[in-house]
Design a protein around this motif. Structure first.
Motif, PDB file in Angstrom:
ATOM      1  N   UNK A   1      -3.570   3.271 -11.998  1.00  0.00           N
ATOM      2  CA  UNK A   1      -4.740   2.838 -11.236  1.00  0.00           C
ATOM      3  C   UNK A   1      -4.679   1.356 -10.885  1.00  0.00           C
ATOM      4  N   UNK A   2      -5.176   1.036  -9.705  1.00  0.00           N
ATOM      5  CA  UNK A   2      -5.315  -0.339  -9.257  1.00  0.00           C
ATOM      6  C   UNK A   2      -6.737  -0.509  -8.725  1.00  0.00           C
ATOM      7  N   UNK A   3      -7.473  -1.514  -9.178  1.00  0.00           N
ATOM      8  CA  UNK A   3      -8.812  -1.743  -8.625  1.00  0.00           C
ATOM      9  C   UNK A   3      -8.741  -1.933  -7.111  1.00  0.00           C
ATOM     10  N   UNK A   4      -9.734  -1.429  -6.415  1.00  0.00           N
ATOM     11  CA  UNK A   4      -9.696  -1.498  -4.961  1.00  0.00           C
ATOM     12  C   UNK A   4     -11.110  -1.532  -4.401  1.00  0.00           C
ATOM     13  N   UNK A   5     -11.192  -1.761  -3.124  1.00  0.00           N
ATOM     14  CA  UNK A   5     -12.469  -1.708  -2.424  1.00  0.00           C
ATOM     15  C   UNK A   5     -12.210  -1.382  -0.967  1.00  0.00           C
ATOM     16  N   UNK A   6     -13.243  -0.945  -0.297  1.00  0.00           N
ATOM     17  CA  UNK A   6     -13.130  -0.578   1.107  1.00  0.00           C
ATOM     18  C   UNK A   6     -13.349  -1.807   1.982  1.00  0.00           C
ATOM     19  N   UNK A   7     -12.500  -2.000   2.977  1.00  0.00           N
ATOM     20  CA  UNK A   7     -12.746  -3.053   3.957  1.00  0.00           C
ATOM     21  C   UNK A   7     -13.933  -2.632   4.814  1.00  0.00           C
ATOM     22  N   UNK A   8     -14.933  -3.513   4.903  1.00  0.00           N
ATOM     23  CA  UNK A   8     -16.119  -3.201   5.691  1.00  0.00           C
ATOM     24  C   UNK A   8     -16.019  -3.710   7.122  1.00  0.00           C
ATOM     25  N   UNK A   9     -14.903  -4.347   7.462  1.00  0.00           N
ATOM     26  CA  UNK A   9     -14.701  -4.748   8.848  1.00  0.00           C
ATOM     27  C   UNK A   9     -14.584  -3.489   9.696  1.00  0.00           C
ATOM     28  N   UNK A  10     -15.491  -3.330  10.628  1.00  0.00           N
ATOM     29  CA  UNK A  10     -15.628  -2.072  11.344  1.00  0.00           C
ATOM     30  C   UNK A  10     -14.344  -1.685  12.074  1.00  0.00           C
ATOM     31  N   UNK A  11     -13.896  -0.450  11.797  1.00  0.00           N
ATOM     32  CA  UNK A  11     -12.737   0.102  12.479  1.00  0.00           C
ATOM     33  C   UNK A  11     -11.408  -0.231  11.848  1.00  0.00           C
ATOM     34  N   UNK A  12     -11.390  -1.084  10.811  1.00  0.00           N
ATOM     35  CA  UNK A  12     -10.102  -1.433  10.195  1.00  0.00           C
ATOM     36  C   UNK A  12      -9.495  -0.258   9.437  1.00  0.00           C
ATOM     37  N   UNK A  13     -10.343   0.494   8.746  1.00  0.00           N
ATOM     38  CA  UNK A  13      -9.892   1.641   7.955  1.00  0.00           C
ATOM     39  C   UNK A  13      -8.768   1.238   7.005  1.00  0.00           C
ATOM     40  N   UNK A  14      -9.097   0.309   6.132  1.00  0.00           N
ATOM     41  CA  UNK A  14      -8.113  -0.162   5.154  1.00  0.00           C
ATOM     42  C   UNK A  14      -8.730  -0.177   3.770  1.00  0.00           C
ATOM     43  N   UNK A  15      -7.913   0.177   2.786  1.00  0.00           N
ATOM     44  CA  UNK A  15      -8.297   0.073   1.393  1.00  0.00           C
ATOM     45  C   UNK A  15      -7.664  -1.198   0.849  1.00  0.00           C
ATOM     46  N   UNK A  16      -8.474  -2.117   0.362  1.00  0.00           N
ATOM     47  CA  UNK A  16      -7.991  -3.397  -0.132  1.00  0.00           C
ATOM     48  C   UNK A  16      -7.696  -3.294  -1.627  1.00  0.00           C
ATOM     49  N   UNK A  17      -6.461  -3.563  -2.008  1.00  0.00           N
ATOM     50  CA  UNK A  17      -6.077  -3.522  -3.423  1.00  0.00           C
ATOM     51  C   UNK A  17      -6.409  -4.861  -4.073  1.00  0.00           C
ATOM     52  N   UNK A  18      -7.082  -4.812  -5.209  1.00  0.00           N
ATOM     53  CA  UNK A  18      -7.571  -6.021  -5.880  1.00  0.00           C
ATOM     54  C   UNK A  18      -6.712  -6.385  -7.083  1.00  0.00           C
ATOM     55  N   UNK A  19      -5.393  -6.313  -6.891  1.00  0.00           N
ATOM     56  CA  UNK A  19      -4.470  -6.646  -7.980  1.00  0.00           C
ATOM     57  C   UNK A  19      -3.799  -7.988  -7.768  1.00  0.00           C
ATOM     58  N   UNK A  20      -4.305  -8.757  -6.796  1.00  0.00           N
ATOM     59  CA  UNK A  20      -3.727 -10.062  -6.514  1.00  0.00           C
ATOM     60  C   UNK A  20      -2.587 -10.040  -5.523  1.00  0.00           C
ATOM     61  N   UNK A  21      -2.173  -8.862  -5.094  1.00  0.00           N
ATOM     62  CA  UNK A  21      -1.032  -8.752  -4.185  1.00  0.00           C
ATOM     63  C   UNK A  21      -1.412  -8.995  -2.730  1.00  0.00           C
ATOM     64  N   UNK A  22      -2.704  -8.846  -2.423  1.00  0.00           N
ATOM     65  CA  UNK A  22      -3.139  -8.988  -1.045  1.00  0.00           C
ATOM     66  C   UNK A  22      -2.840  -7.775  -0.183  1.00  0.00           C
ATOM     67  N   UNK A  23      -2.372  -6.696  -0.806  1.00  0.00           N
ATOM     68  CA  UNK A  23      -2.020  -5.504  -0.037  1.00  0.00           C
ATOM     69  C   UNK A  23      -3.268  -4.767   0.448  1.00  0.00           C
TER      70      UNK A  23
END
Length: 345
Positions: free
Chosen positions: A67-89
């Protein structure tokens, strides 16, 4: 190939069932067409991107090294899951498939978040999810669409006990006391007489700020699976056979004293009426994608709307996939068709 964000778990009391349903969906997702991006939500509300084996989800062993902590990008239309492990992925995806039951998963809150972010939602959206979770407002809209509903009375928190007592007397015993918004029969009590009313009211108010007193309908429950947004597909009608009590949370997932008959043991013309009423309610409540619509069938043949489940169970033994299996849609085909109902571009 489309990448599908599959959300499971959550903060509701139906956390374990969500894990089982997510395992069912993921196990039957066509790997030649879809790549799942699995995100589990813990009981505490933490989002974790999960990359481990599917079996661990069903057994609630998924939290840990995969598991890696994550959050949803709320920028409309980006459709990206932001990984919160310091990698910036950030992991891109094409649409989201919520597989969470009950509050904060099935009630429109999560769907609203996804819609705010411009993410296509597989299944019912924020409005229909919220309406279907609300027993009072869904009944009013169904009745306006011409589908009869049980008699009932709604009270808000702080209502005078005497007013509730009078409403109960007018409905007659036995009756049911229900939270207006709660999943899987939580907070619902069958009240045989006046002596049981105060405790039932207290229990219902512990789940929601509004409660519903509803007549006990003489008969049994039937259900109908509906699939689609434009053209609708309806599954076989099923029947719940109870030997005692009512179809509460324990009975829904253990069937200790009840049984499910699919197809229902009713005449073909009655099953056709159920299917037509299910489509009417589905449209009236702005459902899309998929949902299960439940009714009461009386001994005289009357049909009364009960509720819509916008994210029904998706285990191998669940009602919705078995209804669809009855018309020739196996589980894998069903999952593909559910995903296809949302245009992912």
């Amino acid at each position: 190939m489309k990448r599908i964000l599959v959300l499971f778990g959550g903060c509701s009391t139906e956390y374990e069932v969500s894990l089982q349903s997510a395992h069912g969906i993921l196990s039957h997702m066509d790997p030649t067409r879809y790549t799942p991006l699995m995100v589990g939500i813990t009981r505490q509300g933490r989002w974790l991107c999960y990359t481990g084996p599917l079996e661990a989800i069903a057994e609630d062993r998924w939290q840990g090294e995969h598991c890696v902590p994550c959050t949803l990008s709320l920028d409309r239309g980006e459709r990206r899951l932001l990984l919160l492990d310091g990698s910036g992925r950030a992991l891109p995806f094409d649409g989201a498939f919520p597989v969470l039951h009950g509050k904060n998963g099935e009630d429109g809150t999560l769907q609203g978040l996804l819609e705010l972010a411009g993410v296509p939602v597989i299944g019912c959206g924020a409005l229909s999810s919220a309406l279907c979770m609300d027993k009072d407002r869904s009944h009013k809209l169904a009745a306006l669409a011409g589908v009869p509903v049980p008699k009932g009375a709604v009270f808000r928190w702080g209502a005078e006990p005497e007013a509730i007592r009078r409403a109960a007397e007018a409905l007659g015993y036995p009756l049911f006391v229900k939270p207006v918004r709660a999943g899987s029969s939580f907070g619902i009590t069958r009240v045989a007489g006046p002596e049981g009313l105060p405790q039932a009211v207290e229990e219902a108010f512990s789940h929601d700020r509004e409660i519903l007193l509803e007549e006990a309908v003489d008969g049994f429950e039937v259900g109908c699976a509906v699939l689609g947004t434009g053209e609708l597909t309806v599954g076989q009608v099923d029947e719940i056979q109870l030997s005692q009590g009512f179809f509460n949370y324990e009975e829904k997932y253990t069937l200790k004293t009840s049984a499910i008959h699919c197809p229902a043991r009713i005449p073909p013309e009655t099953a056709d009426r159920v299917r037509q009423a299910a489509k009417t309610v589905y449209r009236a409540l702005d459902c899309k994608g998929f949902a299960r619509v439940d009714f009461f069938l009386t001994p005289a043949g009357g049909l009364l709307f009960n509720e819509v489940n916008t994210i029904p169970g998706f285990t191998a033994h669940s009602r919705y996939p078995n209804m669809m299996k009855g018309i020739g849609l196996d589980f894998s085909t069903l999952v593909s068709k559910m995903v296809e109902t949302e245009e992912l571009s």
